[in-house]
Design an enzyme around this catalytic site. Structure first.
Site: not given
Ligand SMILES: Cc1ncc(COP(=O)(O)O)c(C=O)c1O
Length: 413
Positions: A118, A191, A216
């Site tokens: 990400y 993740d 998500k």
């Molecule tokens: C795979 C992944 N990890 C982490 C994040 C970050 O999460 P947050 O937006 O809740 O901080 C995202 C956000 O799009 C994501 O797609």
């Protein structure tokens, strides 16, 4: 209770962590109330009472940053869903990742990370860990475990992966990487946002710690920003808990905790439907002449399809595809849609579409995008749970808009 009679994930999502007569609910609330109080009355000035002895499992609470009954119910449930002993809920997925990495490395250490992370996590690694905290980072194409092996150094303290990745839905071999680092002093984090624990459980595959943007799928309704960490490692959990409560303090607030707790109740039903719809969308796109490639691990010709079958119990609801055309065709396609909303983020019940080259990955240089295989016509969709015929009709609207623009201009007056 032996393992055979342990509740299934479908049941844990609905009830785990909530007990009508425990954790501050005197009325017997069937769902966890939103405990807004920032501080909690103490039974007395007991000289023996030390903060670290306070036990939320026993209904003991002192101050809302340290713990809170609604957040604690969520943390208990999330730990159960990932099959770990310790759960911690954060103000965002970003806070969950930051806190976990901060607990895992010291200045002078080294991190090996999937190059296809990400984009926000990459920025955190580059601009916070490398630039401010003196932690070196090596990015690798982790679809080949040998590349992870080649990047390991004496001072490697963390290996950080996502699987499947964003936006190309590439997989890494979680069990293979776990084996690789098993004899090293390395924290192996995954993740698991894109798969959710419904389709993939990294701790069971050998990871040390799992993080989520619960923004998500776990919440699932695009109405909360939140994150989570789950681990079975007692020492790592203690470090994370210290940073969560004291060193960083980016905790999940009571209302967001309530929303995510509520969202998890329908995880199983939602994920099954997300997957059924995503499969139908992937097959539809695959058969279209205007589409050059579809990236969905559920398609037999996806390069990681076999690995997905081994380490996941389903293929999820996110896919990406490439149009035969240029960025203007991609824009025309997207702008013609009425069911798929043009928006970043994934994992909600509504279908979303985004153009990474113009949105999430726009900050990268064209060369960096090219290295990650992100072309100007790559579109990512998070397939929702709407009626599949409506979604397919909407995509046809996009193709019609592309076709109209390709027609020669009319000479009629
Ligand atoms: C795979 C992944 N990890 C982490 C994040 C970050 O999460 P947050 O937006 O809740 O901080 C995202 C956000 O799009 C994501 O797609």
């Amino acid at each position: 209770m032996d393992d055979q009679s342990a509740p299934t994930l479908d049941t844990l999502t609905v009830t785990e962590g909530e007990d009508p007569f425990e954790r501050g609910s005197e009325a017997g609330d069937v769902v966890s109330p939103v405990h807004l109080s920032s501080t909690f009355a103490l039974p007395g000035l007991d000289a023996e009472m030390r903060l670290e002895d306070v036990d939320p499992d026993a209904g003991e609470f002192v101050y809302g940053r340290l713990s809170n009954p609604t957040r604690h119910a969520l943390e208990t449930r999330l730990a159960a869903l990932e099959g770990g002993a310790h759960g911690a809920a954060f103000a965002s997925g970003t806070a969950a990742i930051f806190t976990t990495l901060l607990a895992s490395v010291r200045p002078g250490d080294h991190i090996v990370a999937f190059e296809d992370l990400y984009a926000g996590t990459r920025r955190m690694l580059d601009d916070v860990f490398r630039a401010r905290l003196g932690v070196d980072v090596t990015y690798v194409d982790a679809t080949e475990t040998a590349n992870v092996a080649a990047a390991l150094r004496e001072e490697t303290a963390a290996v950080w992966m996502e699987s499947p990745t964003n936006p190309k839905l590439a997989l890494c071999d979680i069990a293979g990487i776990a084996d690789l680092v098993a004899d090293r002093e390395v924290v192996f984090g995954v993740d698991n946002t894109f798969a959710s624990p419904y389709f993939q459980r990294p701790l069971e595959l050998g990871a040390d710690v799992v993080v989520h943007s619960t923004t998500k799928y776990l919440n699932g309704h695009s109405d909360a920003i939140a994150g989570a960490v789950v681990t079975d490692d007692d020492a790592l959990a203690e470090e994370i808990r210290f940073l969560q409560q004291v060193g960083v303090g980016a905790v999940s607030g009571p209302f967001d905790s309530y929303l995510v707790l509520r969202g998890t109740k329908t995880l199983a039903a939602r994920m099954a439907r997300h997957e059924a719809n995503a499969t139908a969308v992937a097959e539809f796109l695959d058969a279209r002449p205007e589409v050059t490639d579809v990236y969905y691990p559920g398609l037999p010709d996806h390069p990681d399809h076999e690995l997905a079958r081994e380490q996941m119990s389903g293929f999820g609801g996110i896919l990406s595809f490439e149009l035969d055309g240029d960025i203007d065709d991609a824009k025309r396609f997207v702008e013609a849609l009425t069911e798929f909303t043009l928006a970043v983020s994934v994992g909600g019940v509504e279908s979303l579409i985004e153009l990474p080259a113009a949105m999430t990955h726009e900050p990268l240089s064209p060369a960096e995008r090219e290295a990650l295989g992100i072309s100007d016509t790559l579109l990512r969709v998070s397939v929702g749970i709407e009626g599949i015929d409506d979604l397919i009709a909407d995509l046809e609207r996009g193709f019609d808009a592309m076709a109209r623009s390709a027609e020669p201009p009319s000479t009629e007056r």
